[in-house]
Design a protein around this motif. Structure first.
Motif, PDB file in Angstrom:
ATOM      1  N   GLY A  71       9.814   6.440  21.046  1.00 57.74           N
ATOM      2  CA  GLY A  71      10.065   6.761  19.641  1.00 57.74           C
ATOM      3  C   GLY A  71       9.038   7.720  19.102  1.00 57.74           C
ATOM      4  O   GLY A  71       8.043   8.036  19.769  1.00 57.74           O
ATOM      5  N   SER A  72       9.273   8.189  17.879  1.00 56.30           N
ATOM      6  CA  SER A  72       8.351   9.148  17.270  1.00 56.30           C
ATOM      7  C   SER A  72       7.012   8.508  16.937  1.00 56.30           C
ATOM      8  O   SER A  72       5.982   9.184  16.910  1.00 56.30           O
ATOM      9  CB  SER A  72       8.973   9.734  15.999  1.00 56.30           C
ATOM     10  N   ARG A  73       7.014   7.182  16.701  1.00 57.05           N
ATOM     11  CA  ARG A  73       5.768   6.496  16.341  1.00 57.05           C
ATOM     12  C   ARG A  73       5.295   5.542  17.431  1.00 57.05           C
ATOM     13  O   ARG A  73       4.103   5.420  17.685  1.00 57.05           O
ATOM     14  CB  ARG A  73       5.968   5.725  15.032  1.00 57.05           C
ATOM     15  N   HIS A  74       6.210   4.859  18.073  1.00 55.72           N
ATOM     16  CA  HIS A  74       5.837   3.870  19.091  1.00 55.72           C
ATOM     17  C   HIS A  74       6.702   4.075  20.335  1.00 55.72           C
ATOM     18  O   HIS A  74       7.887   4.371  20.242  1.00 55.72           O
ATOM     19  CB  HIS A  74       6.031   2.449  18.559  1.00 55.72           C
ATOM     20  N   ASP A  75       6.099   3.895  21.486  1.00 57.48           N
ATOM     21  CA  ASP A  75       6.812   3.994  22.756  1.00 57.48           C
ATOM     22  C   ASP A  75       6.981   2.595  23.317  1.00 57.48           C
ATOM     23  O   ASP A  75       5.992   1.889  23.569  1.00 57.48           O
ATOM     24  CB  ASP A  75       6.031   4.876  23.735  1.00 57.48           C
ATOM     25  N   GLY A  76       8.236   2.194  23.518  1.00 56.27           N
ATOM     26  CA  GLY A  76       8.507   0.842  23.995  1.00 56.27           C
ATOM     27  C   GLY A  76       7.867   0.512  25.327  1.00 56.27           C
ATOM     28  O   GLY A  76       7.640  -0.671  25.630  1.00 56.27           O
ATOM     29  N   HIS A  77       7.548   1.529  26.125  1.00 58.96           N
ATOM     30  CA  HIS A  77       6.920   1.271  27.421  1.00 58.96           C
ATOM     31  C   HIS A  77       5.557   0.597  27.263  1.00 58.96           C
ATOM     32  O   HIS A  77       5.108  -0.134  28.146  1.00 58.96           O
ATOM     33  CB  HIS A  77       6.767   2.575  28.204  1.00 58.96           C
ATOM     34  N   ARG A  78       4.899   0.837  26.141  1.00 59.59           N
ATOM     35  CA  ARG A  78       3.583   0.249  25.886  1.00 59.59           C
ATOM     36  C   ARG A  78       3.657  -1.265  25.686  1.00 59.59           C
ATOM     37  O   ARG A  78       2.644  -1.954  25.752  1.00 59.59           O
ATOM     38  CB  ARG A  78       2.951   0.896  24.657  1.00 59.59           C
ATOM     39  N   PHE A  79       4.865  -1.769  25.425  1.00 61.33           N
ATOM     40  CA  PHE A  79       4.996  -3.179  25.079  1.00 61.33           C
ATOM     41  C   PHE A  79       5.626  -4.012  26.198  1.00 61.33           C
ATOM     42  O   PHE A  79       5.913  -5.197  25.997  1.00 61.33           O
ATOM     43  CB  PHE A  79       5.831  -3.319  23.797  1.00 61.33           C
ATOM     44  N   ILE A  80       5.828  -3.385  27.366  1.00 62.18           N
ATOM     45  CA  ILE A  80       6.464  -4.132  28.455  1.00 62.18           C
ATOM     46  C   ILE A  80       5.594  -5.304  28.908  1.00 62.18           C
ATOM     47  O   ILE A  80       6.088  -6.415  29.128  1.00 62.18           O
ATOM     48  CB  ILE A  80       6.785  -3.198  29.646  1.00 62.18           C
ATOM     49  N   ASP A  81       4.302  -5.077  29.045  1.00 58.09           N
ATOM     50  CA  ASP A  81       3.402  -6.175  29.432  1.00 58.09           C
ATOM     51  C   ASP A  81       3.541  -7.363  28.488  1.00 58.09           C
ATOM     52  O   ASP A  81       3.588  -8.519  28.910  1.00 58.09           O
ATOM     53  CB  ASP A  81       1.943  -5.696  29.442  1.00 58.09           C
ATOM     54  N   GLY A  82       3.600  -7.063  27.201  1.00 60.37           N
ATOM     55  CA  GLY A  82       3.686  -8.126  26.208  1.00 60.37           C
ATOM     56  C   GLY A  82       4.965  -8.927  26.310  1.00 60.37           C
ATOM     57  O   GLY A  82       4.941 -10.166  26.210  1.00 60.37           O
ATOM     58  N   VAL A  83       6.093  -8.242  26.521  1.00 57.24           N
ATOM     59  CA  VAL A  83       7.354  -8.991  26.601  1.00 57.24           C
ATOM     60  C   VAL A  83       7.427  -9.808  27.887  1.00 57.24           C
ATOM     61  O   VAL A  83       8.013 -10.903  27.905  1.00 57.24           O
ATOM     62  CB  VAL A  83       8.588  -8.064  26.460  1.00 57.24           C
ATOM     63  N   ILE A  84       6.811  -9.301  28.961  1.00 59.18           N
ATOM     64  CA  ILE A  84       6.783 -10.076  30.209  1.00 59.18           C
ATOM     65  C   ILE A  84       5.941 -11.338  30.022  1.00 59.18           C
ATOM     66  O   ILE A  84       6.312 -12.428  30.464  1.00 59.18           O
ATOM     67  CB  ILE A  84       6.245  -9.204  31.361  1.00 59.18           C
ATOM     68  N   GLN A  85       4.820 -11.190  29.343  1.00 58.85           N
ATOM     69  CA  GLN A  85       3.994 -12.363  29.057  1.00 58.85           C
ATOM     70  C   GLN A  85       4.739 -13.370  28.185  1.00 58.85           C
ATOM     71  O   GLN A  85       4.483 -14.578  28.248  1.00 58.85           O
ATOM     72  CB  GLN A  85       2.695 -11.938  28.370  1.00 58.85           C
ATOM     73  N   ALA A  86       5.682 -12.860  27.383  1.00 59.21           N
ATOM     74  CA  ALA A  86       6.467 -13.754  26.518  1.00 59.21           C
ATOM     75  C   ALA A  86       7.644 -14.390  27.249  1.00 59.21           C
ATOM     76  O   ALA A  86       8.404 -15.150  26.647  1.00 59.21           O
ATOM     77  CB  ALA A  86       6.975 -12.979  25.301  1.00 59.21           C
ATOM     78  N   GLY A  87       7.795 -14.076  28.553  1.00 59.94           N
ATOM     79  CA  GLY A  87       8.822 -14.733  29.347  1.00 59.94           C
ATOM     80  C   GLY A  87      10.021 -13.894  29.715  1.00 59.94           C
ATOM     81  O   GLY A  87      10.929 -14.377  30.403  1.00 59.94           O
ATOM     82  N   VAL A  88      10.065 -12.631  29.280  1.00 54.47           N
ATOM     83  CA  VAL A  88      11.185 -11.763  29.624  1.00 54.47           C
ATOM     84  C   VAL A  88      11.151 -11.452  31.121  1.00 54.47           C
ATOM     85  O   VAL A  88      10.080 -11.193  31.686  1.00 54.47           O
ATOM     86  CB  VAL A  88      11.129 -10.455  28.793  1.00 54.47           C
ATOM     87  N   THR A  89      12.319 -11.444  31.767  1.00 57.10           N
ATOM     88  CA  THR A  89      12.360 -11.279  33.228  1.00 57.10           C
ATOM     89  C   THR A  89      13.073 -10.002  33.683  1.00 57.10           C
ATOM     90  O   THR A  89      13.281  -9.810  34.882  1.00 57.10           O
ATOM     91  CB  THR A  89      13.064 -12.478  33.883  1.00 57.10           C
ATOM     92  N   GLY A  90      13.440  -9.121  32.737  1.00 49.65           N
ATOM     93  CA  GLY A  90      14.105  -7.883  33.118  1.00 49.65           C
ATOM     94  C   GLY A  90      13.787  -6.756  32.158  1.00 49.65           C
ATOM     95  O   GLY A  90      13.754  -6.962  30.940  1.00 49.65           O
ATOM     96  N   VAL A  91      13.527  -5.542  32.697  1.00 46.42           N
ATOM     97  CA  VAL A  91      13.203  -4.393  31.852  1.00 46.42           C
ATOM     98  C   VAL A  91      13.933  -3.152  32.377  1.00 46.42           C
ATOM     99  O   VAL A  91      14.175  -3.007  33.581  1.00 46.42           O
ATOM    100  CB  VAL A  91      11.683  -4.107  31.803  1.00 46.42           C
ATOM    101  N   VAL A  92      14.292  -2.277  31.446  1.00 48.64           N
ATOM    102  CA  VAL A  92      14.787  -0.937  31.766  1.00 48.64           C
ATOM    103  C   VAL A  92      13.742   0.045  31.263  1.00 48.64           C
ATOM    104  O   VAL A  92      13.314  -0.027  30.106  1.00 48.64           O
ATOM    105  CB  VAL A  92      16.157  -0.668  31.098  1.00 48.64           C
TER     106      VAL A  92
END
Length: 496
Positions: A71-92
Motif C-alpha cells: 500500500g501507499s502507507r503500509h506494506d502487508g509483507h511487513r506484518f506476516i510475522d505478526g499474523v503467523i505468531q497469531a496463529g495464521v497458517t497460510g500467506v500469499v
C-alpha cells in the motif's frame, strides 16, 4: 484478460457449486488458492483449509488466509510475522519480496506460502473464483455521480424480495470490491456492487471480477480528468462495464445524459432506460420537490405507482429511477420497488440533511465532489432553501487535471448568480471560485476565502434559525470537519 482470470474462467464449470451440499461450507483449500491465483507454492503440499481471506493483520482470524497487499502507507509483507505468531497458517506474498523475508522459517513452522507476481491482482482473482462458485447474481453500478446513493437505493429495493449483499462504505475499487465479493455466502441471491475508478481499464477489471447480470450507468460528467483527460475518456471508461455484462445481461442507462444515451445505442445488451424524458421506460412524473423529501409518480413499463422519497433533490429522483429500473429488470414487483425506495435514507456525507437545535438546516454533501455533483448540489440548495438565507461552503474538486481552473470557475459563476447570503471557499482553487462569483454579481464582502476552522467560526457567527447551509468538497479536502464543527457548536436536533 489477466492470465489467472483466464484460467479461472476456463477451469471451473458453468454450473455453480452448491456449497451447502458439498459440506465444505466456504472453506478454501491450497488447491483453490493455486487455481485462482496461478501462484507458486513455496512450501510442501498440505491439506490445510482456510475459512476466509483477509488483508488486515489487525483483524485476521487464525483460520483465515493472509494476503500481503502493498500500500501507499503500509506494506502487508511487513506484518506476516505478526499474523503467523497469531496463529495464521497460510500467506500469499509477492515474488519480489522473497529476498527480504524469512520464508524458510515460516515453511519450517508448517506455514503454507504461495507466491504471486502481484498480490492485489491475486486478491481480485480469489474474489472472481469465489464469485464463480456461487449462484449469486450481481448488479454493478458505475457513473461519475450518484453511485453510492444509487447503490443504497438499489439495495433497499432488492432486499424487499431477495437475500442481498451490498458494498459497504467506499469499498468500490480494485481492493475494496474483491473484499466485498469475498463476503458472499451461499445464502446471497443478489449482490449490489459499486464500481469506482480513476483510470481507464479499472472498470473493465472490476467487471471481470464481479461478472454482473445487470449494469447501471448513472451519468457521465467531468470527474477523474487527471487520469482520463476528457469527457470522452470518462465515457469510454464507464462503457467498459457494458462489455462485461453477461450476454443476456441488462444495461440500466440514464437516457437524460447524452453520453450515456450514446453508449445505450452502441451496446448489444438489452437496455432499460431511466430518466425524466418520455423515451425512458422507467421515469418520474408529477414531481413534488419539498424541503426534506420528494414525491413523484413512478412510471414502470407495465404500471405506475406513487412514491415518497425521503431524500431531497431532483438528482435523487434519478438515483431512485435507476434503482427502480434495476429492480424491475430483476423481477421485483412494483409494490416492493415502492417500499424499497421509501425505506431508503440519505447516506452519510451525501445530501444528508439535518437540522440543528437553533433551526439551521444543514445539507452534508461533504463526502466527495466533482463539477457535475457540485452543480447538482448547489441547485438543490437553491430549490429547497428558496425564500431563506442560503450559505454555501466549498472545498476544491480534485483530480481535474489541466481543466481544474475552468471547472472551478464555472462553479464560482453558478454560486455567484445563485443569490447566496454568504459563500465560503477553501483550497488551492478557492480564489478562482471567489473571483468568478464576484464576476457573476456576488458582493466580495459576502465571500470568505479561508481555512476550514476560519470558515466554521464565521458560519456559527452568521447562521440563524431557518437558514440553509450546504457543505461540499472532494474526499481529500475532508470537508466533514466543517460539518462536525457545526454539530459540536450548534447541537443537531434530528436527522433524516
Amino acid at each position: 484478460m489477466n492470465d489467472c482470470l483466464k484460467a479461472l474462467l476456463g477451469i471451473f464449470p458453468s454450473v455453480p457449486i452448491n456449497l451447502k451440499e458439498t459440506g465444505f461450507g466456504m472453506n478454501w483449500t491450497i488447491d483453490h488458492i493455486l487455481d485462482a491465483t496461478e501462484g507458486e507454492l513455496l512450501s510442501p503440499p498440505s491439506n490445510l483449509f482456510f475459512s476466509g481471506i483477509s488483508i488486515d493483520s489487525r483483524t485476521i482470524k487464525s483460520t483465515e488466509l493472509f494476503v500481503a497487499i502493498p500500500g501507499s502507507r503500509h506494506d502487508g509483507h511487513r506484518f506476516i510475522d505478526g499474523v503467523i505468531q497469531a496463529g495464521v497458517t497460510g500467506v500469499v506474498l509477492e515474488h519480489r519480496k522473497r529476498p527480504e523475508i524469512p520464508i524458510e522459517q515460516w515453511i519450517s513452522k508448517g506455514i503454507a506460502c504461495v507466491a504471486v507476481p502481484d498480490s492485489i491482482r491475486a486478491l481480485g482473482c480469489l474474489a472472481a473464483f469465489h464469485r464463480k462458485r456461487l449462484s449469486t447474481s450481481v448488479i454493478a453500478i458505475t457513473g461519475s455521480n450518484g453511485k453510492t446513493s444509487t447503490r443504497n437505493l438499489t439495495y433497499e429495493v432488492m432486499r424487499q424480495q431477495f437475500q442481498v449483499l451490498s458494498t459497504i462504505g467506499n469499498f468500490n475499487n480494485h481492493i475494496g470490491l474483491p473484499l466485498t465479493l469475498l463476503r458472499l455466502t451461499a445464502d446471497h441471491e443478489w449482490a449490489v456492487l459499486e464500481l469506482g475508478m480513476n483510470h481507464a481499464g479499472e472498470i473493465d477489471w472490476l467487471a471481470q471480477i464481479s461478472q454482473p447480470q445487470i449494469g447501471i450507468i448513472t451519468n457521465i460528467a467531468p470527474a477523474h480528468l487527471k487520469g482520463l483527460h476528457s469527457l470522452d475518456g470518462v465515457m469510454a471508461a464507464k462503457g467498459e462495464l457494458l462489455e462485461r455484462l453477461s450476454p443476456d445481461g441488462i444495461a440500466v442507462m440514464n437516457l437524460d445524459d447524452p453520453r450515456v444515451s450514446q453508449l445505450a445505442k452502441q451496446t448489444s445488451r438489452q437496455v432499460i432506460g431511466f430518466g425524466f424524458g418520455e423515451s425512458a421506460q422507467v421515469r418520474a412524473t408529477d414531481i413534488l420537490l419539498q424541503n426534506s423529501d420528494t414525491r413523484f409518480k413512478l412510471q414502470l413499463p407495465n404500471q405506475s405507482i406513487a412514491v415518497h422519497l425521503h431524500i431531497p433533490g431532483r438528482v435523487m429522483i434519478q438515483n431512485a429511477l435507476a434503482a427502480a429500473a434495476a429492480g424491475h429488470a430483476a423481477g421485483v414487483p412494483a409494490i416492493h420497488i415502492q417500499k424499497g425506495i421509501e425505506q431508503a435514507r440519505a447516506v452519510s456525507g451525501r445530501m444528508n440533511l439535518f437540522q440543528t437545535r437553533q433551526g439551521v438546516h444543514v445539507i452534508d454533501d461533504s463526502y466527495n465532489a466533482n463539477p457535475g455533483s457540485t452543480e447538482a448540489a448547489i441547485r438543490t440548495l437553491n430549490t429547497i432553501g428558496a425564500g431563506h438565507r442560503r450559505f454555501l461552503v466549498l472545498g476544491d474538486m480534485l483530480e481535474l487535471g489541466d481543466q481544474a481552473v475552468f471547472y472551478h470557475r464555472q462553479i464560482g459563476l453558478l454560486a455567484g448568480e445563485s443569490g447566496l447570503f454568504r459563500l465560503y471557499v477553501t483550497g488551492d482553487y478557492a480564489n478562482v471560485v471567489a473571483t468568478a462569483a464576484c464576476e457573476a454579481g456576488m458582493a466580495q464582502k459576502s465571500i470568505l476565502v479561508g481555512t476550514k476552522p476560519e470558515i466554521a467560526l464565521d458560519l456559527v457567527r452568521f447562521l440563524d434559525s431557518d437558514d440553509w447551509v450546504l457543505i461540499k468538497g472532494s474526499r481529500g479536502m475532508a470537508m466533514e470537519t466543517v460539518v462536525k464543527s457545526l454539530q459540536v457548536n450548534m447541537e443537531p436536533e434530528n436527522r433524516n
